[in-house]
Scaffold this motif. Structure first.
Motif, PDB file in Angstrom:
ATOM      1  N   SER A 188     -50.394 -87.215  32.611  1.00 52.51           N
ATOM      2  CA  SER A 188     -49.497 -87.196  33.769  1.00 52.51           C
ATOM      3  C   SER A 188     -48.688 -85.910  33.818  1.00 52.51           C
ATOM      4  O   SER A 188     -48.392 -85.394  34.904  1.00 52.51           O
ATOM      5  N   GLY A 189     -48.333 -85.366  32.653  1.00 50.64           N
ATOM      6  CA  GLY A 189     -47.632 -84.089  32.622  1.00 50.64           C
ATOM      7  C   GLY A 189     -48.492 -82.954  33.147  1.00 50.64           C
ATOM      8  O   GLY A 189     -48.005 -82.052  33.835  1.00 50.64           O
ATOM      9  N   GLN A 195     -49.068 -79.932  40.296  1.00 47.70           N
ATOM     10  CA  GLN A 195     -48.379 -80.193  41.556  1.00 47.70           C
ATOM     11  C   GLN A 195     -47.224 -79.219  41.769  1.00 47.70           C
ATOM     12  O   GLN A 195     -47.027 -78.708  42.886  1.00 47.70           O
ATOM     13  N   ILE A 196     -46.459 -78.951  40.710  1.00 45.80           N
ATOM     14  CA  ILE A 196     -45.336 -78.015  40.830  1.00 45.80           C
ATOM     15  C   ILE A 196     -45.840 -76.610  41.131  1.00 45.80           C
ATOM     16  O   ILE A 196     -45.317 -75.910  42.012  1.00 45.80           O
ATOM     17  N   ALA A 197     -46.881 -76.164  40.400  1.00 46.31           N
ATOM     18  CA  ALA A 197     -47.428 -74.831  40.641  1.00 46.31           C
ATOM     19  C   ALA A 197     -48.011 -74.721  42.044  1.00 46.31           C
ATOM     20  O   ALA A 197     -47.869 -73.684  42.711  1.00 46.31           O
ATOM     21  N   SER A 198     -48.650 -75.778  42.526  1.00 48.67           N
ATOM     22  CA  SER A 198     -49.204 -75.762  43.880  1.00 48.67           C
ATOM     23  C   SER A 198     -48.099 -75.728  44.927  1.00 48.67           C
ATOM     24  O   SER A 198     -48.251 -75.086  45.969  1.00 48.67           O
ATOM     25  N   ARG A 199     -46.999 -76.405  44.665  1.00 46.09           N
ATOM     26  CA  ARG A 199     -45.889 -76.402  45.630  1.00 46.09           C
ATOM     27  C   ARG A 199     -45.184 -75.060  45.659  1.00 46.09           C
ATOM     28  O   ARG A 199     -44.736 -74.598  46.708  1.00 46.09           O
ATOM     29  N   GLY A 206     -52.526 -73.305  42.696  1.00 46.84           N
ATOM     30  CA  GLY A 206     -51.760 -74.090  41.740  1.00 46.84           C
ATOM     31  C   GLY A 206     -52.478 -74.355  40.433  1.00 46.84           C
ATOM     32  O   GLY A 206     -51.940 -74.077  39.353  1.00 46.84           O
ATOM     33  N   PRO A 207     -53.716 -74.893  40.454  1.00 46.31           N
ATOM     34  CA  PRO A 207     -54.414 -75.138  39.182  1.00 46.31           C
ATOM     35  C   PRO A 207     -54.629 -73.868  38.359  1.00 46.31           C
ATOM     36  O   PRO A 207     -54.527 -73.907  37.125  1.00 46.31           O
ATOM     37  N   LYS A 208     -54.911 -72.750  39.032  1.00 46.47           N
ATOM     38  CA  LYS A 208     -55.137 -71.494  38.302  1.00 46.47           C
ATOM     39  C   LYS A 208     -53.863 -71.012  37.617  1.00 46.47           C
ATOM     40  O   LYS A 208     -53.891 -70.559  36.467  1.00 46.47           O
ATOM     41  N   ILE A 209     -52.725 -71.124  38.310  1.00 47.71           N
ATOM     42  CA  ILE A 209     -51.447 -70.699  37.720  1.00 47.71           C
ATOM     43  C   ILE A 209     -51.075 -71.602  36.555  1.00 47.71           C
ATOM     44  O   ILE A 209     -50.624 -71.129  35.492  1.00 47.71           O
TER      45      ILE A 209
END
Length: 366
Positions: A188-189, A195-199, A206-209
Motif C-alpha cells: 500500500s505504501g 499516487q503522490i508522484a503522479s499528482r 508518476g511511476p517513473k519518478i
C-alpha cells in the motif's frame, strides 16, 4: 468618482477569496510543519530503512510465508541484535579507555617525554610547540592550570559529541522499529508513493519518478552507509581482538570516514604503526596488520557491486550531503544527508533531461 463595474467588483471579490484561501492554507501548512519538524529526521530515516530493506522482505516471503508483518518484525529484531554488538563494543571500549586513563593518572605513571630538538625547527609553529611540549614534560600541573578553561571547553564539547552519538544510535533503533511498520504495509505504501508522484507531476511520469527515487535511496543507502557499516565491523573486530586502546572510538571514526567517502587508511595505518611501535614485529602483529589493511580497503571492492546498481550518484554529492547533514542534524544527518541530496540530484537531472518534444530552441541531450 469613477463608478466601479460589476465585473470589476466580481474580480476583486474573487481575488480576495483566493488570497484568503491561500493565506489559510499557508497557515495550516506552517502549523503542520512545526508539529512534524521534531520527527522529521526520525521519519526520513525510517522511510530510508524501509525502502532499503523491503527487497529483503520480498525475498523472504517464499520461505517464511506471505505474512508481511511477521517478516518485517523478524527483520527488525535481527537488525537490532546485529546493531547491539557494535554498540556494546563501543560503550565498553570508551569505559575501558576512561578507566585506563584514570588508573595511569592516579598511579602517577603518566609522563610526557621531552620534545626532540628537531621540533623547534619546524616552520612557523615549531618553537611554540616545542616550548609547550617541554613544559608539559617538566611541569604538567602548571601547564594544565594555565590552559584549564580551554581544557574544560574541549571536554564539555567532547562529552556533548559522545552524547549526540548515543542519541543518534537510540534514534536509529526507533527508526528501525518504525521502518518495520512501514514494511508491514509495503504494498500500500508503494501505491501511495506512485499516487503522490503522479499528482505532483502527471499520471504518465508518476511511476517513473517513484521508481527513480526508490532506486536512488537503495543505491546510496547500500553503497555508502551499508559499505561504511560493514567496513566499521571488519576493522573494529580486528581492533577489539588485538586490544587496541579506544577500539570502539576508532571503529566509529572508520564509519564516519566511510560515509564521508574518505579512506579508512587514515585510521588503520596509524593504528598499525602504533602496534608495531609498541609490540614489535611478530607473527600476530603481522597478521593483524595485513587483516586491518585489507579491511580498510574493502570499500574499493564493495562499491562497484552495491553503488553501481540502480543509479549513478557522483561522490561529491554524497560528500556534500554527509557534511551538510552532519552540520544540520548531527550524527543522524550524516546518514540521511547523502540519501536525501542524492534523491534531489537525480530528480533535478530527470527534470532537466525531460525536455518537451519538437522544440527547436532546445539542443538535443547528448
Amino acid at each position: 468618482m469613477v463608478p466601479t463595474s460589476s465585473s470589476e467588483k466580481a474580480f476583486t471579490r474573487s481575488l480576495l477569496d483566493v488570497l484568503i484561501r491561500a493565506g489559510l492554507i499557508a497557515v495550516l501548512v506552517l502549523f503542520c510543519f512545526e508539529i512534524f519538524s521534531p520527527f522529521r529526521d526520525l521519519m526520513l530515516w525510517s522511510l530510508i530503512l524501509a525502502i532499503t530493506l523491503y527487497p529483503l522482505q520480498e525475498r523472504l516471503k517464499g520461505p517464511l510465508g506471505q505474512k508481511d508483518g511477521r517478516i518485517a518484525t523478524l527483520i527488525v529484531l535481527v537488525a537490532i541484535v546485529v546493531l547491539m554488538v557494535p554498540i556494546y563494543l563501543l560503550v565498553t571500549s570508551i569505559a575501558d579507555s576512561v578507566e585506563h586513563a584514570m588508573t595511569i593518572i592516579r598511579d602517577g605513571k603518566f609522563h610526557i617525554p621531552p620534545p626532540a630538538d628537531s621540533v623547534a625547527e619546524w616552520p612557523l609553529v615549531g618553537k611554540s610547540i616545542s616550548a609547550v611540549w617541554l613544559q608539559a614534560s617538566t611541569d604538567l600541573p602548571d601547564l594544565t592550570a594555565k590552559y584549564l578553561p580551554q581544557i574544560k571547553h574541549f571536554s564539555v564539547g567532547f562529552l556533548a559529541k559522545l552524547a549526540g552519538v548515543g542519541m543518534g544510535f537510540l534514534t536509529f533503533i526507533f527508526a528501525l522499529i518504525i521502518a518495520g511498520i512501514f514494511m508491514a504495509y509495503g504494498e500500500s505504501g508503494r501505491r501511495s508513493a506512485i499516487q503522490i508522484a503522479s499528482r505532483v507531476s502527471d499520471p504518465g511520469k508518476g511511476p517513473k519518478i517513484a521508481e527513480l527515487c526508490t532506486a536512488t535511496i537503495r543505491a546510496v543507502a547500500l553503497g555508502v552507509v551499508g559499505i561504511a557499516f560493514i567496513q566499521m565491523l571488519l576493522v573494529g573486530i580486528g581492533f577489539v581482538l588485538k586490544g587496541v586502546p579506544g577500539a570502539g572510538l576508532l571503529a566509529l571514526a572508520v564509519l564516519l570516514l566511510g560515509i564521508m567517502q574518505l579512506p579508512a587508511t587514515l585510521i588503520t595505518l596509524p593504528v598499525i604503526a602504533y602496534v608495531f611501535a609498541t609490540e614489535g614485529a611478530s607473527t600476530v602483529t603481522i597478521i593483524f596488520a595485513i587483516y586491518v589493511f585489507i579491511a580498510g580497503l574493502v570499500d574499493n571492492v564493495l562499491k562497484p557491486l552495491l553503488l553501481g546498481r540502480g543509479v549513478d550518484v557522483p561522490m561529491p554529492v554524497v560528500l556534500i550531503g554527509a557534511l551538510g547533514g552532519m552540520v544540520t542534524s548531527g550524527i543522524l544527518g550524516l546518514f540521511i544527508g547523502p540519501v536525501v541530496l542524492a534523491v534531489g540530484y537525480q530528480l533535478f537531472w530527470q527534470w532537466v533531461e525531460d525536455q518537451p518534444p519538437n522544440r527547436p530552441d532546445v539542443p538535443p541531450t547528448l
